[in-house]
Design a protein around this motif. Structure first.
Motif: not given
Ligand SMILES: [Fe+2]
Ligand SMILES: [Fe+2]
Ligand SMILES: [Fe+2]
Lengths: 250, 311
Positions: A12-19, A60-68, A122-127
């Protein structure tokens, strides 16, 4: 390098971010090309909002995926088929009517989507959605205003806007082709489609623009990483430096 | 008339500001219009060489910083066009003069940006040179121009710091990045020095401008000030000034430099620089391609006004 996106929330995040990112890059192309200086500056403002928004979403995506991986890795190190922006936003700045029509169609959609994401668990996404909605409402006000100016202004501007809308409407059905990921996070998609259609029909009618029929093409879905030919060129330019000098930091 | 002139001279004498409604000599107004117009066009044309790397900015942050900078420059242009308007010249007139080659802009923007370090070099050297000039112009005798300079200088110093930050990154980066940084300094050093204009002995307009306190310090004085401030920064970056004769004179405390290539300067000013044609064509084409947009906006304004007033 292939960067996989592993969870539904990340999808979901990557679609929003890329757009938002790809639309920003298109608006960056307008820098020093606005119809007059004030509008040039306004388009840069818009691009800055979108870039900031994309950056927050990638973080937020990077944090969610946690792949450094950092936000920039997602921007600069993925290929065409690993991007998930809607095809609408990768379409070119054929003329100012395209810039406006694309922005307007995006803004109406983005407003409905981020309004629903206010309820995210997700409170960060809501904020973030709350902050972003202020910007989107302002952008929508402007893009709608330009729709009316171009639609009602002169015969030429009306024709140009009609042409842009005719061409861009091909990419609208994709916005509504919600999959299980979307349905998991975006409430009341039926209502969203209704809202969008009502708002857009109303504006087009007021602007003396004929509303094209919503008919899907056989282009496959951007949710699976399928795009028009425009995206590859946009990316090759955008990603040039980090790709050419992989060891460098900037 | 003589009474007016005496009042004007008294204001100048006492270091007070001339305001738009004050009487001023024709030549004073003409000089100001020429200078403000050249300054405004420089801000706007300067958006192009920097915009050349906007789409290729190598990080999200650098893209945002660069776009915000270019946007600031556009804002400076707007602000300066409105200073010119207080002297009864419209933006349209000034832009027509630009397109007809009758108005100038800083010759430094007629050089191409060829690698990412050029974006650093422009912020650091070009905005840096502009600041030295503009700080001095904060004390210019025309009120609106002076106030514009105060506001603009604050933003320019941000630009300079951000440009220097790019240079630090490049100069301390990989071998290729260091090469790009040196290449950028090599190409922008002399054009930046020439931004201050001809030597005092050859400067056609300086005489009256100093008397009227439009200009507060001479070209050569400001150029030297910039060199003395900047050479240590080049050294700090571990880069070299592309001038074998650049060295500190222990007696004066100032840096000496090779004679500047005024032939090149005059060629570039007169239209034969690497990018003059492209810069003007770009500006002219954008204006022409978007005429229909401006017409539509005007027509819409008129139509809705008619509707509103008939309600
Ligand atoms: Fe500026
Ligand atoms: Fe400036
Ligand atoms: Fe600047």
């Amino acid at each position: 390098m292939v960067i996989s996106i592993d969870t539904n929330f990340a999808r979901l995040l990557v679609r929003l971010a890329d757009t938002e990112l790809i639309l920003a890059q298109r608006l960056c192309e307008m820098c020093s090309r606005g119809p007059f200086l004030e509008e040039d500056i306004a388009l840069s403002n818009l691009a800055l909002d979108l870039l900031g928004r994309a950056e927050e979403l990638y973080k937020l995506l990077a944090e969610t995926e946690g792949k450094e991986l950092a936000a920039d890795d997602y921007v600069y190190r993925r290929n065409e088929r690993e991007f998930f922006c809607y095809k609408l936003v990768e379409q070119p700045n054929t003329d100012f009517a395209w810039v406006i029509a694309r922005q307007y169609l995006h803004d109406v959609y983005a407003k409905s989507v981020f309004t629903r994401l206010l309820q995210s668990d997700n409170s960060k996404l809501a904020g973030l959605s709350e902050k972003v909605l202020k910007e989107i409402r302002y952008s929508l006000e402007r893009s709608k205003d330009w729709m009316l100016r171009l639609g009602i202004g002169t015969e030429e501007s009306n024709h140009r806007l009609q042409f842009a809308i005719d061409r861009l409407f091909r990419f609208v059905p994709e916005l509504f082709a919600f999959d299980t990921v979307d349905l998991q996070y975006i409430a009341d998609t039926e209502g969203l489609i209704e809202e969008w259609k009502m708002e857009v029909s109303d504006t087009l009618r007021t602007a003396n623009i004929q509303e094209p029929e919503l008919k899907s093409t056989h282009l496959r879905d951007s949710r699976e990483g399928f795009h028009t030919e425009y995206l590859g060129h946009l990316l090759s330019e955008m990603q040039f430096l980090p790709r050419a000098y992989p060891d460098a930091t900037w | 008339m003589e009474k007016h002139e005496a009042a004007f001279n008294a204001l100048i004498e006492q270091d007070l500001k001339i305001e738009p409604h004050d009487w001023m000599p024709d030549e004073y107004r003409k000089h100001l219009v020429r200078q403000v117009s050249q300054h405004a066009h420089s801000e706007v044309i300067g958006m192009q060489p920097e915009g050349n790397w906007l789409l290729r900015a190598p990080s999200l942050r650098s893209k945002q910083v660069l776009l915000a900078k270019i946007q600031d420059e556009g804002g400076h242009g707007l602000y300066l066009y409105s200073v010119a308007e207080t002297l009864n010249v419209s933006r349209e007139e000034l832009i027509t003069q630009l397109h007809e080659g009758k108005a100038r802009y800083s010759s430094v923007f007629n050089y191409p940006t060829l690698n990412w370090a050029d974006i650093g070099a422009i912020g650091w050297l070009v905005d840096g040179a502009a600041i030295v000039n503009q700080v001095s112009l904060q004390k210019t005798s025309y009120g609106p121009y002076s106030r514009a300079m105060v506001r603009i200088c604050m933003e320019e110093s941000f630009h300079q710091r951000q440009g220097f930050e790019i240079m630090i990154h490049m100069a301390r980066g990989t071998k290729e990045q260091r090469e790009m940084a040196q290449d950028a300094v090599n190409r922008f050093w002399f054009p930046a020095l020439m931004m201050f204009g001809p030597h005092d002995t050859d400067s056609a307009h300086t005489g009256n401008a100093m008397k009227w306190k439009i200009k507060r310090e001479s070209n050569d004085y400001l150029r030297q000030k910039f060199i003395d401030k900047t050479v240590p920064q080049v050294e700090f970056l571990g880069l070299t000034v592309p001038d074998p004769n650049c060295r500190l004179n222990e007696t004066t405390g100032s840096y000496e430099h090779s004679p500047l290539d005024w032939n090149e300067f005059h060629d570039v000013i007169n239209g034969y620089g690497p990018c003059n044609t492209d810069r003007l064509d770009h500006h002219r084409n954008v204006q022409q391609e978007n005429r229909w947009v401006r017409e539509a906006a005007a027509a819409y304004a008129q139509k809705t006004e008619t509707v509103n007033s008939s309600l």
